[in-house]
Write an enzyme that holds these catalytic residues in place. Sequence first.
Site, PDB file in Angstrom:
ATOM      1  CD  GLU A 151      -6.356   1.764  -8.070  1.00 22.05           C
ATOM      2  OE1 GLU A 151      -5.292   1.133  -7.891  1.00 22.05           O
ATOM      3  OE2 GLU A 151      -7.090   2.153  -7.146  1.00 22.05           O
TER       4      GLU A 151
ATOM      5  CE  LYS B 247      -3.591   6.496  -2.884  1.00 19.02           C
ATOM      6  NZ  LYS B 247      -4.830   5.757  -2.907  1.00 19.02           N
TER       7      LYS B 247
ATOM      8  CB  CYS C  11     -41.203  37.228  12.297  1.00 23.76           C
ATOM      9  SG  CYS C  11     -42.171  36.380  11.039  1.00 23.76           S
TER      10      CYS C  11
ATOM     11  CE1 TYR D  45      -0.104   1.012  -9.003  1.00 23.21           C
ATOM     12  CE2 TYR D  45      -2.051   2.012  -9.992  1.00 23.21           C
ATOM     13  CZ  TYR D  45      -1.486   1.197  -9.043  1.00 23.21           C
ATOM     14  OH  TYR D  45      -2.276   0.555  -8.146  1.00 23.21           O
TER      15      TYR D  45
ATOM     16  CE  LYS E 298      -5.902   9.372   0.971  1.00 22.39           C
ATOM     17  NZ  LYS E 298      -6.533   8.125   0.541  1.00 22.39           N
TER      18      LYS E 298
ATOM     19  CG  ASP F 238     -11.151   6.588  -5.217  1.00 25.31           C
ATOM     20  OD1 ASP F 238     -10.735   5.576  -4.624  1.00 25.31           O
ATOM     21  OD2 ASP F 238     -12.013   7.342  -4.752  1.00 25.31           O
TER      22      ASP F 238
ATOM     23  CB  SER G 280      -0.856  -0.076   1.249  1.00 25.28           C
ATOM     24  OG  SER G 280      -1.692   1.024   1.310  1.00 25.28           O
ATOM     25  CG  LEU G 281       1.084   4.167  -2.395  1.00 23.75           C
ATOM     26  CD1 LEU G 281       0.315   5.027  -3.378  1.00 23.75           C
ATOM     27  CD2 LEU G 281       2.579   4.317  -2.614  1.00 23.75           C
TER      28      LEU G 281
ATOM     29  CB  CYS H  74     -41.904  33.557   6.759  1.00 22.82           C
ATOM     30  SG  CYS H  74     -42.324  35.025   7.703  1.00 22.82           S
TER      31      CYS H  74
ATOM     32  CB  CYS I  96     -41.718  32.605  10.442  1.00 21.56           C
ATOM     33  SG  CYS I  96     -40.092  33.348  10.183  1.00 21.56           S
TER      34      CYS I  96
ATOM     35  CE  LYS J  52       3.856   5.220  -8.068  1.00 18.77           C
ATOM     36  NZ  LYS J  52       3.319   4.362  -9.143  1.00 18.77           N
TER      37      LYS J  52
ATOM     38  NE  ARG K  93      -4.041  -3.129  -1.718  1.00 22.76           N
ATOM     39  CZ  ARG K  93      -3.508  -2.769  -0.562  1.00 22.76           C
ATOM     40  NH1 ARG K  93      -2.214  -2.846  -0.397  1.00 22.76           N
ATOM     41  NH2 ARG K  93      -4.258  -2.330   0.402  1.00 22.76           N
TER      42      ARG K  93
ATOM     43  CB  CYS L 276     -40.176  38.027   8.421  1.00 17.36           C
ATOM     44  SG  CYS L 276     -39.041  36.781   9.012  1.00 17.36           S
TER      45      CYS L 276
ATOM     46  CD  GLU M  48       2.975   6.849 -11.356  1.00 14.66           C
ATOM     47  OE1 GLU M  48       2.102   6.089 -10.875  1.00 14.66           O
ATOM     48  OE2 GLU M  48       4.112   6.474 -11.662  1.00 14.66           O
TER      49      GLU M  48
HETATM   50  S1  IVH Z   1       1.798   2.767  -6.466  1.00 12.88           S
HETATM   51  C1  IVH Z   1       4.080  -0.159  -3.852  1.00 12.88           C
HETATM   52  N1  IVH Z   1       0.549   4.411  -8.089  1.00 12.88           N
HETATM   53  O1  IVH Z   1      -3.331   3.394  -4.220  1.00 12.88           O
HETATM   54  C2  IVH Z   1       3.276   1.003  -4.302  1.00 12.88           C
HETATM   55  N2  IVH Z   1      -0.727   3.236  -6.469  1.00 12.88           N
HETATM   56  O2  IVH Z   1      -2.988   3.537  -1.301  1.00 12.88           O
HETATM   57  C3  IVH Z   1       2.044   0.575  -4.940  1.00 12.88           C
HETATM   58  N3  IVH Z   1      -3.132   3.670  -6.568  1.00 12.88           N
HETATM   59  O3  IVH Z   1      -2.967  -0.030  -3.598  1.00 12.88           O
HETATM   60  C4  IVH Z   1       1.140   1.642  -5.292  1.00 12.88           C
HETATM   61  N4  IVH Z   1      -3.069   5.060  -8.281  1.00 12.88           N
HETATM   62  O4  IVH Z   1      -4.464   0.728  -5.545  1.00 12.88           O
HETATM   63  C5  IVH Z   1       0.433   3.556  -7.060  1.00 12.88           C
HETATM   64  N5  IVH Z   1      -0.438   5.859  -9.616  1.00 12.88           N
HETATM   65  C6  IVH Z   1      -0.544   5.002  -8.600  1.00 12.88           C
HETATM   66  C7  IVH Z   1      -1.797   4.694  -8.011  1.00 12.88           C
HETATM   67  C8  IVH Z   1      -1.839   3.800  -6.940  1.00 12.88           C
HETATM   68  C9  IVH Z   1      -3.854   4.427  -7.407  1.00 12.88           C
HETATM   69  C10 IVH Z   1      -3.707   2.880  -5.460  1.00 12.88           C
HETATM   70  C11 IVH Z   1      -3.287   1.449  -5.457  1.00 12.88           C
HETATM   71  C12 IVH Z   1      -2.672   1.203  -4.121  1.00 12.88           C
HETATM   72  C13 IVH Z   1      -3.263   2.304  -3.318  1.00 12.88           C
HETATM   73  C14 IVH Z   1      -2.379   2.645  -2.154  1.00 12.88           C
END
Ligand code: IVH
Length: 683
Positions: free
Chosen positions: A180, A118, A418, A232, A321, A120, A84-85, A433, A415, A297, A139, A438, A116
Amino acid sequence: MIDKEDISARIKDLRRLIDYHNYRYYALDQPEISDAEYDKIFRELVDLENRNPELITPDSPTQRVGFAPIEKFLPFRHEIPLLSLENAMNTQEALDFDRRVRKLLGTSQIIDYVAELKMDGLAVELVYENGALTGAGTRGDGFTGEDVSQNVKTIRAAPLRLFSHPGESALPVKLAVRGEVFIEKHDFEALNEERGKRSEPLFANPRNAAAGSLRQLDPSITAGRPLRAFFYGIGAFLAEKEFVTQMEMLNQLQNWGLPVNPRSLLCHGIEEAIDYYEKIAEEREYLPYEIDGVVIKINNLVWQRQLGDKSRSPRWAVALKFSPDEVQTHVQDIGVNVGRTGIITPVAFLNPVLVGGVIVKRATLHNIDEIKRKDIRKGDAVIVHRAGDVIPEVIEVIKSRRTEDRAPFQMPPWCPACGAQVVRLPDEAFYRCVNRNCPAQIKGSIEHFASRDAMDINGLGERIVSRFVDEGIIRNVSDLYKLRIEELENLPGFGKKSAQNLLDAIKGSKHTTLSRFLYSLGISHVGTFTADLLANFFGSIEKIRSAQSEELQQIQGIGEKVATAVATYFANPENNRLIDDLADLGVAIENPQPARPVQSGFWSGKTVVFTGALSSMTRQEAGEKAAAKGARVTDSVSKKTDVLVAGADPGAKLAKAQKLGVRIMDENEFIGMLGEHALPAEI
Ligand code: IVH
């Protein structure tokens, strides 16, 4: 009879062609042929394969949907854990991240980062062996996810075979690529609309829709969903050549036909990455998909390896974020607000939460029908939404969290400001009203009168108006022009200087335009746009005062409802007395020049939006000039916008206009076009 060999060759050609056009469309976002042409070659392939089933191969693009439902998902092991990040909740935390990695790397150099978006959606890993897609998993806990191979094969954005370019090194023996899966906003809306029609439960947001669509035991359901993907990163990788930088890797992935987000940016130093984050934060609402931040990154993969991972996240990346624009909170209470026209609007008082970058304590509930429809009650856990300048709104109640049964909200019969009776007219959604005196209505109408697009009295905001009315210092807008310094300077919180500033601002508002004056009166349905129309058409307040509804309706853009509202307003002697009083007190209205209906020329009937700072005039003035030429000036860019006039630091409206192909003018061109001497340009 056609030769079997010819058929086999044609099938191969068609497959190659389809793979190529998928690559153009999904990986490069540069289609070369229309959807119809694509469908035509696809149908030809289906047809040939149907008549020659012995020629079907598993990697044929027709085989994306051919799998039977499964009982349950099998586990999918990630050879290299899919981590995860770590989050940075603000730019300071991103700066801290940069300082930390430089310390760990023992360098004082400026570091290159890749920023990059992120996405969703939900994370997936796809495994390619010698170029062929052999498996895919979610994942899960990072070590083991669910095997969704069959489902991923239905996603057209995921190539079944990697694309190899002649003369380039061979495809990797093994590539585990991470990305993603997501659904674009417009596809999400269409999907939910369809589900609504079929009375199926709606998805709460695009991410849930993407996850729900991918985690289907029946791949034919996934096949019908508009899933997309961006890649990515990589996990297990066996190839002739290693990558040296993140950017190089992204380019190569795209070259192989894997869609990569084109909005990734190489940044020299953390500040550039933060700038990019701030730019994206503004453009975010116009992106076709949802994102929740920017991932930063380290570009150099040697450094990435050197830094390594912590238990759950790598040390070489951070997710900066956005503050979410949908947040959960509680309704402390439901009350009502009385507006300047007497409309009583229910409001939810919330446990304060950070939504879309601001602390939200109240959200409008619109009207009683809306409360009933959403079944919002005091004490409920709710989801609150706010985006950009949008007023916060309760989007749904989390019913499962309603522990005790509380009574539904009821409109007060009186009201709250008033004590007068509250009524609901048969054709209205609102309660009102009925008391014209008023205090809430008086305060609201004075605030409106003083507001920026109206008489623009700086310093006369909600708090001061409320105090002046409560203390009996003013009773209506004409009283503002009777205020004396002695009345103000001794009020608590006022000094001689602030009192004088306010009086100067009030005095300064005495010279105004007809359009502003009309708008400031607060006539129902008369916003700045309608006020402009009226001002330009009639040219003086006297003519407007004596106009009948039929005459008003002659103006293009004014219908019966608005005409009736205007005529009714001026039929009321009390309103006419107010206008006379204002004139006696020195309010001087400048009539538009020339006072004539403008019905032809470049600007006539065009919808125009202004953004950014103009150097030779304010946006308000520019708008008035365009309106005087017959243009309709609006606030937001949409498909209906004809021209966007962009000044300095234009912001997100420019991006949106570019995307929609709206004609964009700079200030000089705008001024030139106002002249109308030149030949009218075509739009
Ligand atoms: S890199 C080891 N790049 O964010 C690093 N993650 O909170 C792996 N995500 O599980 C993640 N866009 O599902 C990376 N440009 C991006 C991303 C990205 C979305 C998601 C991904 C990850 C989650 C982590």
